[in-house]
Design an enzyme around this catalytic site. Structure first.
Site, mmCIF file in Angstrom:
data_model
loop_
_atom_site.group_PDB
_atom_site.id
_atom_site.type_symbol
_atom_site.label_atom_id
_atom_site.label_comp_id
_atom_site.label_asym_id
_atom_site.label_seq_id
_atom_site.Cartn_x
_atom_site.Cartn_y
_atom_site.Cartn_z
ATOM 1 N N GLU A 38 4.285 -8.093 -88.475
ATOM 2 C CA GLU A 38 5.551 -8.877 -88.220
ATOM 3 C C GLU A 38 6.393 -9.325 -89.324
ATOM 4 O O GLU A 38 5.561 -10.266 -90.170
ATOM 5 C CB GLU A 38 5.241 -10.163 -87.177
ATOM 6 C CG GLU A 38 6.343 -11.177 -86.711
ATOM 7 C CD GLU A 38 7.496 -10.491 -86.307
ATOM 8 O OE1 GLU A 38 7.681 -9.739 -85.201
ATOM 9 O OE2 GLU A 38 8.663 -10.658 -86.852
ATOM 10 N N GLY A 93 26.351 -7.241 -76.387
ATOM 11 C CA GLY A 93 25.270 -6.271 -76.293
ATOM 12 C C GLY A 93 24.328 -6.382 -77.546
ATOM 13 O O GLY A 93 24.948 -6.931 -78.353
ATOM 14 N N HIS A 145 9.383 -23.492 -44.195
ATOM 15 C CA HIS A 145 10.379 -23.786 -43.793
ATOM 16 C C HIS A 145 10.366 -25.646 -44.372
ATOM 17 O O HIS A 145 9.321 -26.119 -43.973
ATOM 18 C CB HIS A 145 10.683 -24.146 -42.186
ATOM 19 C CG HIS A 145 11.808 -24.829 -41.905
ATOM 20 N ND1 HIS A 145 13.186 -24.265 -42.051
ATOM 21 C CD2 HIS A 145 12.039 -25.972 -41.445
ATOM 22 C CE1 HIS A 145 13.888 -25.194 -41.701
ATOM 23 N NE2 HIS A 145 13.348 -26.193 -41.348
#
Ligand code: FAD
Length: 452
Positions: A31, A258, A429
């Site tokens: 890296e 992008g 619920h």
């Protein structure tokens, strides 16, 4: 000679390293910047921290709607950044510790592929029986649009130490709308410019439309179906000219058009790897055409998402270890846009499903009928797409917090569940998750809290 040499320590690369070491393989992870890559340092995590701060701002602003005395008194960007960087810092430390605790040789430096099985870093050669390319992506710009000063990409926008008064965002995809959402909550005048006919154009058309309505209601301006022509900046702001002849003026211009693959001058082409416009081509086993060389993450054509990178990294480690993992179905990868409202989807849009399967059925369950959504004060829907008399092939959701519902949606899609099967499962619920159950009840022909 190592079992695997991995070039790039982002989501794809480090996931591969961790899984490979778990499987007893000897691993080198290279890296050049920070372990964790784009997602941790310049992507998912910092943007979601900003979006959470934005939600807190909205909550303060809207307290009176719930009978709570609160006022929004502004944003202290230094404090917001401190919070955001604190989150990143803790995760970064944890990840470094994780890699250190495994039998992974971690190498800091810029690597180049100098032979099909060798990566060179700082003059040292690391030879692997297998090589995994995982060098990620960078924020693209447009021809003639230079990133500097007031014209920036997400990289710079994430480090701003002030709240601008106004911003133009070029690109109405995921990154563009997430920033639009944050800035609007921070009190900024925002205009989004999108060349395609809709915001979030990759989503189901109904979701795009609902997003546009929600943005309009939030006072986020947008121009769709219009292309950018030029931008000029001076001491006070940026002027953007569109091909329609319109001009826009703001403090800053965010370019969110992008992300491109980071593969240039790394030796990939020189070693004979098949590429297409900078992307590394692989088969469905993520193998390139060069034996022993694999690729994962944003450099492989497809959805550029961290969890896709994780899964691909794990897949390649297992493939190399001889476990013959199941190939990854790209349409089974969940997609979430964390703006307000959130968007979450999986599988095929209605239009794509029609094209693929011919006869389909679609059903939209409105969150108006969902108790928890009413409590939260959010609107939106869950849209299901199924093959005629067949399984669910698409789930598309919009509304506050619906990103949290994607977990069940991805099980439904990936297990090829029928509406009648999901209808038998019990949803607590009152949760928003219940809306998922209701949508399937309706599609199974026995709606409960729905008029269809
Ligand atoms: C603003 C933003 C928000 C995002 N939000 C989300 C989200 O919410 N959810 C989501 O799933 N995805 C999100 N993404 C996408 C996600 O960040 C990427 O899909 C993911 O990081 C890709 O992982 P990767 O391993 O392919 O590449 P990267 O994370 O880019 O990692 C590649 C690594 O390789 C290193 N490298 C490159 N070249 C070399 C070399 N020659 N030698 C050594 N090292 C090298 C780089 O320094 C980098 O650390 C977001 C992206 C951005 C920009």
């Amino acid at each position: 000679m190592h079992d695997i040499v991995i070039l790039g320590g982002g989501s794809g690369g480090y996931a591969c390293a961790l899984r490979a070491s778990q499987l007893g393989l000897s691993v080198v992870l290279i890296e050049k910047d920070k372990l964790g890559g784009t997602c941790l340092h310049r992507g998912c995590i910092p943007t979601k921290a900003l979006l959470h701060a934005a939600e807190v701002a909205d909550t303060a602003r809207e307290g009176e709607n719930f009978g709570v005395h609160s006022t929004f008194n502004g944003i202290d960007m230094n404090k917001v950044n401190e919070y955001k960087d604190g989150v990143i810092g803790r995760l970064y430390k944890g990840l470094q510790g994780l890699v250190k605790s495994r039998a992974i040789t971690y190498v800091e430096g810029t690597g180049t592929l100098v032979a099909p099985n060798v990566v060179e870093v700082n003059g040292e050669r690391y030879e692997g029986k297998n090589i995994v390319l995982a060098t990620g992506s960078f924020a693209r710009t447009l021809p003639g649009l230079e990133i500097s000063g007031r014209i920036m990409t997400s990289d710079q926008a994430l480090t701003l130490d002030y709240v601008p008064a106004s911003v133009i965002i070029l690109g109405g995809g995921v990154i563009g709308v997430e920033f639009a959402s944050v800035w609007r909550s921070f009190g900024v005048e925002v205009t989004v410019v999108e060349g395609l006919p809709n915001l979030v154009p990759a989503e189901d058309a109904a979701v795009s439309k609902a997003m546009e309505r929600a943005f309009r209601k939030r006072g986020i301006d947008f121009k769709v179906g219009v292309r950018f022509q030029s931008a000029a900046q001076d001491a006070d702001g940026v002027t953007v000219t569109l091909e329609s002849g319109d001009t826009l003026r703001a403090d800053l211009l965010l370019v969110a058009v992008g992300r491109g693959p980071r593969t240039e001058n790394l030796g990939y082409e020189a070693q004979g790897i098949n590429m297409d416009r900078g992307f590394v081509l692989t088969n469905d086993r993520l193998a390139t055409n060069v034996p022993g060389v694999f690729a994962v993450g944003d450099i492989v054509p497809g959805l550029q998402l961290a969890h896709r990178g994780f899964q691909q990294g794990i897949f390649v480690a297992e493939e190399i270890a001889g476990l013959a993992p199941q190939s990854i179905d790209e349409s089974g990868i969940p997609r979430v846009t964390y703006s307000e409202p959130e968007i979450a989807s999986i599988g095929y849009t209605e239009a794509q499903a029609k094209e693929k399967y011919g006869e389909i059925e679609a059903y939209e369950y409105n969150l108006g009928g969902n108790g928890k959504s009413q409590i939260l004060g959010t609107t939106g829907f869950i849209k299901l797409v199924r093959q005629k008399d067949g399984p669910v092939v698409g789930v598309h959701m919009i509304g506050s917090r619906v990103g949290e519902l994607i977990g069940e949606a991805q099980l439904i899609y990936n297990w090829e569940a029928y509406p009648s099967e999901v209808a038998n499962l019990i949803h607590a619920h009152p949760t928003q998750n219940e809306a998922m159950g209701e949508a399937h009840l309706a599609l199974a022909g026995k709606p409960l809290h729905a008029h269809a």
